[in-house]
Design a protein around this motif. Sequence first.
Motif, mmCIF file in Angstrom:
data_model
loop_
_atom_site.group_PDB
_atom_site.id
_atom_site.type_symbol
_atom_site.label_atom_id
_atom_site.label_comp_id
_atom_site.label_asym_id
_atom_site.label_seq_id
_atom_site.Cartn_x
_atom_site.Cartn_y
_atom_site.Cartn_z
ATOM 1 N N UNK A 90 0.891 -13.971 109.657
ATOM 2 C CA UNK A 90 0.412 -13.457 108.374
ATOM 3 C C UNK A 90 -0.768 -14.306 107.936
ATOM 4 N N UNK A 91 -1.728 -13.643 107.295
ATOM 5 C CA UNK A 91 -2.938 -14.351 106.899
ATOM 6 C C UNK A 91 -3.395 -13.911 105.516
ATOM 7 N N UNK A 92 -4.263 -14.733 104.951
ATOM 8 C CA UNK A 92 -4.882 -14.411 103.661
ATOM 9 C C UNK A 92 -6.388 -14.565 103.790
ATOM 10 N N UNK A 93 -7.068 -13.628 103.206
ATOM 11 C CA UNK A 93 -8.526 -13.624 103.143
ATOM 12 C C UNK A 93 -8.887 -14.161 101.770
ATOM 13 N N UNK A 94 -9.535 -15.311 101.726
ATOM 14 C CA UNK A 94 -9.914 -15.944 100.462
ATOM 15 C C UNK A 94 -11.391 -15.659 100.207
ATOM 16 N N UNK A 95 -11.659 -14.858 99.174
ATOM 17 C CA UNK A 95 -13.023 -14.433 98.862
ATOM 18 C C UNK A 95 -13.536 -15.129 97.609
ATOM 19 N N UNK A 96 -14.859 -15.210 97.503
ATOM 20 C CA UNK A 96 -15.507 -15.726 96.298
ATOM 21 C C UNK A 96 -16.473 -14.683 95.794
ATOM 22 N N UNK A 97 -16.361 -14.411 94.514
ATOM 23 C CA UNK A 97 -17.233 -13.446 93.848
ATOM 24 C C UNK A 97 -17.734 -14.093 92.564
ATOM 25 N N UNK A 98 -18.970 -14.582 92.575
ATOM 26 C CA UNK A 98 -19.585 -15.270 91.428
ATOM 27 C C UNK A 98 -18.611 -16.203 90.717
ATOM 28 N N UNK A 99 -18.110 -17.170 91.454
ATOM 29 C CA UNK A 99 -17.262 -18.199 90.871
ATOM 30 C C UNK A 99 -15.794 -17.844 90.801
ATOM 31 N N UNK A 100 -15.430 -16.632 90.998
ATOM 32 C CA UNK A 100 -14.037 -16.194 90.931
ATOM 33 C C UNK A 100 -13.491 -16.118 92.352
ATOM 34 N N UNK A 101 -12.288 -16.660 92.566
ATOM 35 C CA UNK A 101 -11.666 -16.591 93.880
ATOM 36 C C UNK A 101 -10.672 -15.439 93.918
ATOM 37 N N UNK A 102 -10.737 -14.663 95.002
ATOM 38 C CA UNK A 102 -9.867 -13.515 95.185
ATOM 39 C C UNK A 102 -9.084 -13.732 96.469
ATOM 40 N N UNK A 103 -7.772 -13.555 96.402
ATOM 41 C CA UNK A 103 -6.906 -13.728 97.566
ATOM 42 C C UNK A 103 -6.370 -12.364 97.985
ATOM 43 N N UNK A 104 -6.557 -12.032 99.279
ATOM 44 C CA UNK A 104 -6.118 -10.740 99.785
ATOM 45 C C UNK A 104 -5.237 -10.954 101.009
ATOM 46 N N UNK A 105 -4.057 -10.339 100.986
ATOM 47 C CA UNK A 105 -3.164 -10.350 102.144
ATOM 48 C C UNK A 105 -3.787 -9.463 103.214
ATOM 49 N N UNK A 106 -3.886 -9.948 104.440
ATOM 50 C CA UNK A 106 -4.519 -9.164 105.506
ATOM 51 C C UNK A 106 -3.962 -9.581 106.856
ATOM 52 N N UNK A 107 -4.117 -8.702 107.828
ATOM 53 C CA UNK A 107 -3.710 -9.048 109.188
ATOM 54 C C UNK A 107 -4.645 -10.133 109.725
ATOM 55 N N UNK A 108 -4.112 -11.083 110.483
ATOM 56 C CA UNK A 108 -4.971 -12.117 111.061
ATOM 57 C C UNK A 108 -6.120 -11.538 111.881
ATOM 58 N N UNK A 109 -5.874 -10.447 112.600
ATOM 59 C CA UNK A 109 -6.928 -9.867 113.435
ATOM 60 C C UNK A 109 -8.098 -9.375 112.584
ATOM 61 N N UNK A 110 -7.811 -8.758 111.444
ATOM 62 C CA UNK A 110 -8.892 -8.319 110.561
ATOM 63 C C UNK A 110 -9.610 -9.512 109.941
ATOM 64 N N UNK A 111 -8.840 -10.510 109.544
ATOM 65 C CA UNK A 111 -9.449 -11.723 108.982
ATOM 66 C C UNK A 111 -10.372 -12.381 110.005
ATOM 67 N N UNK A 112 -9.903 -12.484 111.237
ATOM 68 C CA UNK A 112 -10.699 -13.124 112.288
ATOM 69 C C UNK A 112 -11.957 -12.310 112.572
#
Length: 150
Positions: A90-112
């Motif tokens: 299981x993996x998480x995609x940690x995004x940044x959008x103008x100073x705000x952090x967004x956490x998204x649950x995602x498959x490791x293959x998509x994250x990679x």
Amino acid sequence: MSDYVPVKVRGVYFVSTITGPQAVVFIAADNERMVPIYIGLAEAISIDIALRQETTPRPMTHDLMKTMMDSFNIKIDRIIIDDLDEQVFYARLMLKDTGREIEIDARPSDCIALAVRMNASIFIDPEIFDKVAVDRKDIEAAGNLEEFFE
């Protein structure tokens, strides 16, 4: 992130099994131990194309996602592989959008696949790494995989 192990994508390996074709993506923290993650063929092809810096005539799904993120100025801060349950990562995609952090649950293959395209850092939980990492010599014994260690 100091307690997580930074890893790099070392390559994608396609194998044929009794149940049909499979793909393995190898991530490694060092040059001696690697984590094999079995993934779908479509994701494996996507990662392989990105690693080779090739382009396709039409955008693949991960290329589309990258274009959308770029258009909205959303960056990947990091990818975290932080859970393993019955051989499923299981993996998480940690995004940044103008100073705000967004956490998204995602498959490791998509994250990679996205991390390779966007040059993002990938981390794995140290307990998971220690539990599933395979020694280089064991991988080499399974097939001709020397190119992953160059």
